[in-house]
Design a protein around this motif. Structure first.
Motif, short mmCIF file in Angstrom:
data_model
loop_
_atom_site.label_atom_id
_atom_site.label_comp_id
_atom_site.label_asym_id
_atom_site.label_seq_id
_atom_site.Cartn_x
_atom_site.Cartn_y
_atom_site.Cartn_z
N LYS A 92 31.75 33.77 76.21
CA LYS A 92 32.16 32.40 76.49
C LYS A 92 33.63 32.25 76.12
O LYS A 92 34.06 32.79 75.10
N VAL A 93 34.35 31.53 76.95
CA VAL A 93 35.72 31.14 76.62
C VAL A 93 35.66 29.64 76.35
O VAL A 93 35.34 28.87 77.26
N VAL A 94 35.93 29.25 75.11
CA VAL A 94 35.96 27.83 74.78
C VAL A 94 37.43 27.44 74.71
O VAL A 94 38.23 28.08 74.02
N VAL A 95 37.78 26.39 75.45
CA VAL A 95 39.18 25.93 75.44
C VAL A 95 39.22 24.45 75.09
O VAL A 95 38.50 23.64 75.67
N PHE A 96 40.02 24.14 74.08
CA PHE A 96 40.28 22.75 73.71
C PHE A 96 41.56 22.34 74.41
O PHE A 96 42.58 23.02 74.30
N TRP A 97 41.52 21.25 75.15
CA TRP A 97 42.63 20.87 76.01
C TRP A 97 42.68 19.36 76.13
O TRP A 97 41.82 18.64 75.60
N SER A 98 43.67 18.87 76.88
CA SER A 98 43.78 17.44 77.16
C SER A 98 44.51 17.26 78.49
O SER A 98 45.38 18.07 78.84
N SER A 99 44.15 16.22 79.21
CA SER A 99 44.78 15.97 80.51
C SER A 99 46.25 15.55 80.37
O SER A 99 46.99 15.56 81.33
N THR A 100 46.67 15.19 79.15
CA THR A 100 48.05 14.76 78.93
C THR A 100 48.91 15.86 78.30
O THR A 100 50.05 15.62 77.94
N CYS A 101 48.35 17.06 78.18
CA CYS A 101 49.05 18.17 77.52
C CYS A 101 49.79 19.02 78.54
O CYS A 101 49.19 19.54 79.47
N ASP A 189 46.62 35.85 77.28
CA ASP A 189 45.85 36.69 76.35
C ASP A 189 44.37 36.67 76.70
O ASP A 189 43.67 37.67 76.54
N VAL A 190 43.89 35.53 77.18
CA VAL A 190 42.48 35.41 77.59
C VAL A 190 42.23 36.36 78.75
O VAL A 190 41.29 37.17 78.75
N LEU A 191 43.10 36.28 79.75
CA LEU A 191 42.93 37.10 80.96
C LEU A 191 43.12 38.58 80.66
O LEU A 191 42.42 39.43 81.19
N GLU A 192 44.04 38.87 79.77
CA GLU A 192 44.27 40.26 79.35
C GLU A 192 43.02 40.80 78.65
O GLU A 192 42.62 41.94 78.88
N TYR A 193 42.40 39.98 77.82
CA TYR A 193 41.20 40.40 77.09
C TYR A 193 40.11 40.82 78.07
O TYR A 193 39.43 41.81 77.85
#
Length: 197
Positions: A92-101, A189-193
């Motif tokens: 699983k890839v968990v990503v914490f994000w925001s629409s204003t970031c 880094d995610v994609l490289e992993y």
């Protein structure tokens, strides 16, 4: 160190400053200093105040090899799962994000480009948003086919303390048993992993 000596690190104020230092070094990825003061905090022999206890717990929650704490979904999209642990995948890839970031604006489309490739390898992406504006969040997730959820409480979300999140985007890679096996700094880094380029 002089400041902590003068404050007497065992005092409530000293512990609060120590906690702030750990958080600041974490935000700026100054791991050597973060680890130094985290170790100092773990070795204190006094009663720990709530602020420092919270910092110690949120850091322990996301150490490499730790089981990623479970969270109940509020109104998750693209899944029938009730919690993060209910989602079954090899990784699983968990990503914490925001629409204003702004960093999320540039990084998440790259994840989207490779999403089908990741999904074909039984890798699931879970986006947990630190948004407050429901419209902005809803518009943004319309483009994301992965699991999305948000408490719509911004930086007051339970995610912040539970997962020691200081910036967006923040990524974690979990194994099939929800253990943390990687903490990538960027989408590259995610994609490289996963060698998804």
């Amino acid at each position: 160190d002089k400041l902590l000596d003068r404050l007497k690190v065992e005092t409530p104020r000293g512990q609060t400053v120590l906690s702030e230092l750990i958080d600041i070094f974490d935000v700026y990825q100054m791991d050597e200093f973060k680890n130094k003061y985290l170790t100092q905090a773990k070795n204190l022999k006094c009663t720990i105040n709530d602020r420092l206890a919270s910092t110690l717990k949120s850091n322990a929650n996301v150490e490499m090899g730790a089981v990623f704490p479970n969270t109940k979904f509020v109104s998750a999209t693209n899944t029938t799962a009730k919690t993060l642990h209910d989602i079954k995948a090899d990784k699983k890839v968990v990503v914490f994000w925001s629409s204003t970031c702004s960093h999320c604006e540039s990084e998440l489309p790259k994840l989207l480009e490779k999403y089908n490739e990741l999904k074909a390898k039984n890798i699931q992406v879970i986006g947990l948003s630190l948004d407050v504006d429901k419209n902005s969040y809803t518009q943004k997730i319309a483009a994301f086919p992965w699991v999305n959820d948000s408490e719509l409480r911004g930086w007051n979300s339970s995610y912040v303390d539970m997962y020691n999140v200081h910036a967006t985007p923040t990524y974690f890679i979990l194994d099939a048993n929800n253990k943390i096996i990687n903490k990538p700094d960027h989408v590259g880094d995610v994609l490289e992993y996963f060698k998804a380029k």
